[in-house]
Design an enzyme around this catalytic site. Structure first.
Site, PDB file in Angstrom:
ATOM      1  N   GLU A  85       3.626 -17.045 -16.611  1.00 17.69           N
ATOM      2  CA  GLU A  85       3.840 -18.070 -15.599  1.00 17.69           C
ATOM      3  C   GLU A  85       4.417 -17.484 -14.306  1.00 17.69           C
ATOM      4  OE1 GLU A  85       3.685 -21.887 -14.017  1.00 17.69           O
ATOM      5  OE2 GLU A  85       2.854 -21.084 -15.890  1.00 17.69           O
ATOM      6  N   ARG A 106      -7.198   5.376   0.786  1.00 20.83           N
ATOM      7  CA  ARG A 106      -8.286   5.880   1.623  1.00 20.83           C
ATOM      8  C   ARG A 106      -7.844   6.132   3.064  1.00 20.83           C
ATOM      9  NH1 ARG A 106     -11.563   2.735   4.359  1.00 20.83           N
ATOM     10  NH2 ARG A 106     -13.437   3.627   3.411  1.00 20.83           N
ATOM     11  N   ASP A 151     -13.950   1.330  10.159  1.00 18.83           N
ATOM     12  CA  ASP A 151     -14.210   0.313   9.148  1.00 18.83           C
ATOM     13  C   ASP A 151     -13.922  -1.081   9.680  1.00 18.83           C
ATOM     14  OD1 ASP A 151     -15.062   1.912   7.118  1.00 18.83           O
ATOM     15  OD2 ASP A 151     -13.110   2.091   6.150  1.00 18.83           O
ATOM     16  N   PRO A 210       0.892 -14.388  -6.041  1.00 19.68           N
ATOM     17  CA  PRO A 210       0.170 -15.326  -5.178  1.00 19.68           C
ATOM     18  C   PRO A 210       1.047 -15.965  -4.107  1.00 19.68           C
ATOM     19  CG  PRO A 210       0.489 -16.259  -7.374  1.00 19.68           C
ATOM     20  CD  PRO A 210       0.881 -14.823  -7.452  1.00 19.68           C
TER      21      PRO A 210
END
Length: 256
Positions: free
Chosen positions: A123, A161, A176, A96
């Site tokens: 953690e 992809r 896209d 994160p």
């Protein structure tokens, strides 16, 4: 391309790697996808891969030894043929704290020969993993998940992809959403009328130039409505700017 994923839950990847676009890409020999349980490299009889943090605090921290050993085993060809590579692999920490994943990052990674993903739990990671092993840290959003497995799947799908030969229609990846910097224009298919809702006449006209103009305008309209922040990063033509001014003068309504 070769993709190795270091995880404590390799079974999570079996269905994903064997299905849909990823499965077909493997069948074609375009990509080799491997999930490796790094607990095998714990170096202790209990298979322990985490420990309490120095300095105290809650949670557990992933130890450096099993992660380093697993990456080194991959590079030595212990999990399939490492093959001759012209450059070192990218070692990607799903975290994160990493940079936000974007289509631009997906395109960058798609140009590589070998990617190694590290999926953590608990953690966090021992800081020496960040400092001395990984080349990239990636986050797929500002929220908390149980581990790095689902984010790794997202990135791998997005990257795979883009590889030549993976999609049946190579233009699919080019048009896209986000590939052009904008959201994609609306799509329609048969029947031309469904429950009283009709396909726009211009798409049935057969006039390719008009169709392309309509698609460009609709992509601008949808981006203005849903993600106006994207327009700030684009190099827009004078015609694009003119259309946008007209749209702002007559704000579009939200339509699903």
């Amino acid at each position: 391309m070769r993709v190795d994923v270091l995880t404590l839950f390799p079974e999570m990847f079996a269905g994903v790697f064997g299905s849909s676009i990823l499965g077909k890409a493997q069948e074609k020999g375009i990509v080799a996808l491997n999930a490796i349980n790094f607990r095998e490299y714990s170096g202790n009889k209990h298979g322990t891969v985490d420990d309490t943090p120095y300095g105290g605090g809650g949670g557990m921290v992933l130890k450096p030894e099993p992660i380093f050993a697993a990456v080194e085993a991959v590079l030595e060809g212990k999990h399939g043929d490492a093959g001759a590579k012209t450059r070192s692999p990218r070692v990607i920490l799903m975290c994160p704290q990493g940079e936000a994943f974007t289509q631009k990052k997906a395109e960058e990674l798609a140009a590589e020969e070998h990617l190694i993903f590290i999926c953590g739990h608990y953690e966090g990671y021992d800081e020496r993993i960040r400092e001395h092993l990984v080349t990239d840290e990636i986050s797929i959003g500002d929220y908390v998940l149980t581990g790095g497995e689902l984010p790794a799947m997202v990135v791998i799908d997005s990257v795979t992809r883009l590889l030549p030969g993976v999609l049946g229609n190579e233009m699919s990846a080019v048009t896209d959403s986000f590939s052009t910097g904008m959201l994609e224009y609306p799509h329609y298919t048969r029947p031309a009328e469904f429950r009283g809702w009709k396909v726009p006449d211009i798409l049935l006209s057969g006039h390719h130039a008009n169709v392309e103009e309509w698609r460009r305008k609709e992509a601008l309209r949808r981006t203005l409505l849903r993600r106006p922040d994207l327009l700030e990063k684009l190099e827009l033509s004078p015609q694009d700017l003119k259309w946008l001014e007209q749209m702002k003068a007559h704000p579009p309504e939200i339509k699903d």
